[in-house]
Design an enzyme around this catalytic site. Structure first.
Site, short mmCIF file in Angstrom:
data_model
loop_
_atom_site.label_atom_id
_atom_site.label_comp_id
_atom_site.label_asym_id
_atom_site.label_seq_id
_atom_site.Cartn_x
_atom_site.Cartn_y
_atom_site.Cartn_z
CD GLU A 23 -28.25 -11.85 -19.86
OE1 GLU A 23 -28.37 -11.18 -18.51
OE2 GLU A 23 -27.57 -12.60 -20.08
CE LYS A 157 -17.16 -13.69 -19.47
NZ LYS A 157 -18.43 -13.11 -19.29
N1 PSU Z 1 -21.82 -14.83 -17.36
C1 PSU Z 1 -21.57 -14.03 -18.25
N2 PSU Z 1 -22.09 -12.97 -18.60
C2 PSU Z 1 -22.89 -12.27 -17.70
C3 PSU Z 1 -23.53 -13.23 -16.82
C4 PSU Z 1 -23.02 -14.40 -16.64
O1 PSU Z 1 -20.59 -14.40 -18.94
O2 PSU Z 1 -23.53 -11.20 -18.09
C5 PSU Z 1 -24.88 -12.60 -15.86
C6 PSU Z 1 -26.16 -13.23 -16.77
O3 PSU Z 1 -27.02 -12.18 -16.40
C7 PSU Z 1 -26.26 -14.40 -15.63
C8 PSU Z 1 -25.88 -14.06 -14.37
O4 PSU Z 1 -27.63 -15.01 -15.68
O5 PSU Z 1 -24.76 -13.18 -14.72
C9 PSU Z 1 -25.64 -14.95 -13.32
O6 PSU Z 1 -25.59 -14.28 -12.26
P1 PSU Z 1 -25.37 -15.39 -10.70
O7 PSU Z 1 -24.12 -16.06 -10.92
O8 PSU Z 1 -25.37 -14.43 -9.78
O9 PSU Z 1 -26.54 -16.30 -11.01
#
Ligand code: PSU
Ligand code: MN
Length: 302
Positions: A23, A157
């Site tokens: 990604e 996390k």
């Molecule tokens: N969690 C992490 N590192 C990240 C992300 C999430 O520990 O970089 C990023 C990933 O790209 C994930 C996105 O798909 O955040 C999720 O965002 P949201 O909660 O807005 O869907």
């Protein structure tokens, strides 16, 4: 939608060789320059060393790219203001012919369009703490339920509610595996304290589960939780304190919507004086090795 791949990925897909998607939100929103670019290129190298072809995914001038060039990765890391693009943002960014960094959800969508089945990242999005009030649930989870791409991560996390995240995945029929562990990993630490129902102990075992799902035409991905190596993991007490502090700051600053995850990640990094960044990088390398090995197993006698 327009999709393009680089030459290396095009050839690998044509010849049925293993490809691993990566990604780009992790590059443009997850780490500071230049370590983001350095990490992204190292991850690609590790995947090649383990017998697969890396395909870093992003959106460039409205075109879905599955397999960026080195120059494009560099540009993603350097250029400010690239939109974070999840499923709902995708058509808008494409129509506007803009640049976009793909989240887990969007990387899965584009990987699937290109025919890539395996995707390596650091951590996935999930059910946020307090979601029973806010309904803040990452679109990553619905994507795992519906799109045929399996994801290797180091768990989630503790900015998230991990038990609720696992409940949600169960409801939507997503198989979750602990890789050589009985616990769902918590990104910086090897265990969240929450058990997973299933473990797999080798790349072959994981590949057989993915294959069985594919053969039954059960849509959606398999989620593989690969714990951070012991020597790179952080003290859970320090991390939990940092996360609690970050959550309190987010509340005070009134952070909402798609900004929540990047805000919390940046805060945790600041509070721990960047010591979390080294661990973050190491766990992605660890996932890259495993992801490439699983992709190789999947490609054998296909
Ligand atoms: N969690 C992490 N590192 C990240 C992300 C999430 O520990 O970089 C990023 C990933 O790209 C994930 C996105 O798909 O955040 C999720 O965002 P949201 O909660 O807005 O869907
Ligand atoms: Mn959200």
């Amino acid at each position: 939608m327009n999709i393009r791949t680089n030459e290396e990925v095009r050839l690998a897909l044509e010849e049925g060789r293993p490809v691993v998607a990566l990604e780009s939100t992790i590059i443009s929103h997850g780490m500071p320059y230049p370590r983001n670019v350095e990490t992204a290129l190292n991850v690609e190298r590790i995947i090649r060393e383990n017998g697969a072809v890396p395909a870093t995914v992003g959106i460039i001038d409205g075109v879905g790219v599955v397999g960026m060039t080195e120059d494009e990765i560099e540009e993603f890391g350097k250029r400010g203001g690239i939109a974070k693009v999840s499923r709902r943002d995708l058509p808008i960014i494409v129509a506007k012919k803009a640049w976009g960094a793909t989240t887990v959800a969007t990387t899965m969508i584009l990987a699937n369009m290109a025919g890539v089945e395996i995707f390596v990242t650091g951590g996935i999005g999930g059910v946020h703490r307090g979601a029973t009030e806010t309904m803040d649930i990452s679109a990553d989870l619905q994507e795992l339920a519906h799109t045929n791409v399996s994801v290797i991560c180091a768990g989630a996390k503790a900015i998230l509610d991990i038990p609720l995240t696992l409940e949600y995945l169960e409801t939507f029929g997503v198989p979750v595996l602990g890789y050589q562990t009985d616990d769902f990993p918590a990104f910086y630490t090897r265990s969240s304290g929450v058990k997973v129902e299933y473990r797999a102990d080798s790349p072959l075992e994981v590949a057989e589960i993915i294959k069985a799902k594919r053969e039954m035409k059960l849509d959606g991905g398999v989620l593989i939780g690969n714990p951070i190596p012991e020597e790179d993991s952080l003290d859970p007490q320090i991390m939990n304190a940092a996360i609690d502090k970050a959550l309190a700051c987010a509340k005070k600053d009134g952070i909402k919507g798609k900004e929540v995850t990047p805000y919390l990640l940046a805060k945790v990094k600041d509070i721990t004086n960047d010591s979390s960044l080294d661990s973050n990088i190491k766990l992605v390398y660890n996932n890259a090795r495993l992801g490439a090995q699983i992709a190789c197993e999947l490609c054998k006698n296909r």
